[in-house]
Write an enzyme that holds these catalytic residues in place. Sequence first.
Site, mmCIF file in Angstrom:
data_model
loop_
_atom_site.group_PDB
_atom_site.id
_atom_site.type_symbol
_atom_site.label_atom_id
_atom_site.label_comp_id
_atom_site.label_asym_id
_atom_site.label_seq_id
_atom_site.Cartn_x
_atom_site.Cartn_y
_atom_site.Cartn_z
ATOM 1 N N LYS A 13 1.068 -1.429 -0.538
ATOM 2 C CA LYS A 13 -0.020 0.000 -0.023
ATOM 3 C C LYS A 13 0.720 1.274 0.108
ATOM 4 O O LYS A 13 0.659 2.072 -0.772
ATOM 5 C CB LYS A 13 -0.445 0.104 0.746
ATOM 6 C CG LYS A 13 -2.079 -1.483 1.223
ATOM 7 C CD LYS A 13 -3.176 -0.825 2.511
ATOM 8 C CE LYS A 13 -2.615 -0.735 3.563
ATOM 9 N NZ LYS A 13 -1.969 -2.262 4.199
ATOM 10 N N ARG A 88 -9.731 0.875 8.549
ATOM 11 C CA ARG A 88 -9.239 -1.314 8.936
ATOM 12 C C ARG A 88 -10.415 -1.756 9.848
ATOM 13 O O ARG A 88 -9.767 -2.290 10.420
ATOM 14 C CB ARG A 88 -8.276 -0.162 10.180
ATOM 15 C CG ARG A 88 -6.674 -1.092 9.259
ATOM 16 C CD ARG A 88 -5.296 -0.650 10.645
ATOM 17 N NE ARG A 88 -4.496 -1.448 10.130
ATOM 18 C CZ ARG A 88 -3.778 -0.837 9.358
ATOM 19 N NH1 ARG A 88 -3.486 0.214 8.710
ATOM 20 N NH2 ARG A 88 -2.199 -1.585 8.910
ATOM 21 N N ARG A 122 11.801 -6.058 5.429
ATOM 22 C CA ARG A 122 11.498 -4.503 5.332
ATOM 23 C C ARG A 122 12.920 -3.049 5.893
ATOM 24 O O ARG A 122 12.672 -3.957 6.767
ATOM 25 C CB ARG A 122 9.975 -4.080 5.519
ATOM 26 C CG ARG A 122 9.434 -2.818 5.477
ATOM 27 C CD ARG A 122 7.763 -2.552 5.329
ATOM 28 N NE ARG A 122 7.237 -2.867 6.103
ATOM 29 C CZ ARG A 122 5.887 -2.390 7.211
ATOM 30 N NH1 ARG A 122 5.841 -1.951 5.298
ATOM 31 N NH2 ARG A 122 4.175 -2.460 7.212
ATOM 32 N N ARG A 153 10.906 -1.023 11.161
ATOM 33 C CA ARG A 153 10.118 -1.019 12.367
ATOM 34 C C ARG A 153 10.368 -1.856 13.539
ATOM 35 O O ARG A 153 9.932 -3.246 13.970
ATOM 36 C CB ARG A 153 8.961 -1.471 11.288
ATOM 37 C CG ARG A 153 8.466 0.366 11.348
ATOM 38 C CD ARG A 153 6.936 0.032 10.133
ATOM 39 N NE ARG A 153 5.851 -0.378 10.319
ATOM 40 C CZ ARG A 153 5.127 -0.339 9.639
ATOM 41 N NH1 ARG A 153 4.568 0.015 8.465
ATOM 42 N NH2 ARG A 153 3.469 -0.800 10.025
ATOM 43 N N ARG A 164 -1.170 -9.121 14.100
ATOM 44 C CA ARG A 164 -1.183 -8.190 12.829
ATOM 45 C C ARG A 164 -2.009 -8.795 11.652
ATOM 46 O O ARG A 164 -2.876 -8.263 11.067
ATOM 47 C CB ARG A 164 0.421 -7.345 11.973
ATOM 48 C CG ARG A 164 0.343 -6.085 13.034
ATOM 49 C CD ARG A 164 1.858 -5.547 12.829
ATOM 50 N NE ARG A 164 1.601 -4.856 11.421
ATOM 51 C CZ ARG A 164 2.854 -4.669 10.762
ATOM 52 N NH1 ARG A 164 4.020 -5.202 11.080
ATOM 53 N NH2 ARG A 164 2.945 -3.913 9.768
HETATM 54 P P1 ADP Z 1 1.013 -2.075 7.649
HETATM 55 O O1 ADP Z 1 -0.102 -1.391 7.437
HETATM 56 O O2 ADP Z 1 1.953 -2.796 6.870
HETATM 57 O O3 ADP Z 1 0.352 -3.305 8.768
HETATM 58 P P2 ADP Z 1 0.763 0.260 9.347
HETATM 59 O O4 ADP Z 1 1.527 1.510 9.001
HETATM 60 O O5 ADP Z 1 -0.408 1.371 9.056
HETATM 61 O O6 ADP Z 1 1.113 -0.981 9.164
HETATM 62 O O7 ADP Z 1 -0.094 0.261 10.267
HETATM 63 C C1 ADP Z 1 0.822 -0.020 11.321
HETATM 64 C C2 ADP Z 1 -0.021 0.383 12.430
HETATM 65 O O8 ADP Z 1 -0.230 0.985 13.413
HETATM 66 C C3 ADP Z 1 -1.170 -0.728 12.181
HETATM 67 O O9 ADP Z 1 -1.151 -1.822 13.022
HETATM 68 C C4 ADP Z 1 -1.910 -0.472 14.047
HETATM 69 O O10 ADP Z 1 -1.557 -0.675 15.375
HETATM 70 C C5 ADP Z 1 -1.874 1.159 13.987
HETATM 71 N N1 ADP Z 1 -2.835 2.027 12.463
HETATM 72 C C6 ADP Z 1 -3.034 2.355 11.108
HETATM 73 N N2 ADP Z 1 -3.475 2.470 11.400
HETATM 74 C C7 ADP Z 1 -4.973 2.667 11.751
HETATM 75 C C8 ADP Z 1 -6.032 2.607 11.437
HETATM 76 N N3 ADP Z 1 -7.134 3.253 10.645
HETATM 77 N N4 ADP Z 1 -7.285 1.866 13.263
HETATM 78 C C9 ADP Z 1 -6.872 1.373 13.935
HETATM 79 N N5 ADP Z 1 -4.811 1.488 13.826
HETATM 80 C C10 ADP Z 1 -3.889 1.638 13.202
#
Ligand code: ADP
Length: 205
Positions: A13, A88, A122, A153, A164
């Site tokens: 993404k 999400r 990554r 990360r 996740r």
């Molecule tokens: P990836 O898509 O690689 O899992 P992100 O950077 O999008 O990583 O998200 C990392 C973390 O940030 C998630 O595991 C969650 O804890 C938090 N997070 C991100 N976006 C949301 C969201 N829309 N709602 C709740 N938590 C979120």
Amino acid sequence: MKLILLGAPGSGKGTQAAYISDKYDLPHISTGDLFRENIKEKTPLGLKVKAVMDTGNLCPDDLTVELVKDRLNNADCKVGYLLDGFPRDLVQAVALDEISAPDKVINLVVDLSKIEHRITGRRSCQFCGGSFHVDFIGNVDNCPTCGEKLTIRKDDNPETVKERLDVYQTQTAPLIEYYSKQGKLININGDQSIDKVFEDIVKVL
Ligand code: ADP
Ligand code: ZN
């Protein structure tokens, strides 16, 4: 144009968002990046979400929706938005429909068996925001774009990745049906080269 990028963690993404945002002049809004910035700056929001983010679980819906609502009020979102990592879960999707409903939802489809390798390989650059896989960069210590030191990360380790993926399957995957029923869902094969995935996205936009 108002766009959502949907897909499992590690489906690409962030990478595709950078290309799309550049070509179509849309503000790239990544809730993950926004949360990480807040954690880095030790803001009240950052302090609240750090622990839950480290475990791979979702940050609370109310805080997340508020964060996005605020961001969408910025002048740069007059032309639309490109959301990456939001919504999400269903609560967030329903909230977004009330704030400003998307036109299209791009779903990046990648076989879940490939995700762990993608994420654990990554490396991220805190300076330019770049993200790369060790398979594709010669020097795994420095950012190929800006030369700064690459980091891993905190939530990109095997245990947290499992969590996740669980969270994705139980809470995020239902959004596929939600947007499909609205006639907004577009599936894209995310298991191709970065350029080919982008080409497929451009074709449908
Ligand atoms: P990836 O898509 O690689 O899992 P992100 O950077 O999008 O990583 O998200 C990392 C973390 O940030 C998630 O595991 C969650 O804890 C938090 N997070 C991100 N976006 C949301 C969201 N829309 N709602 C709740 N938590 C979120
Ligand atoms: Zn960099």
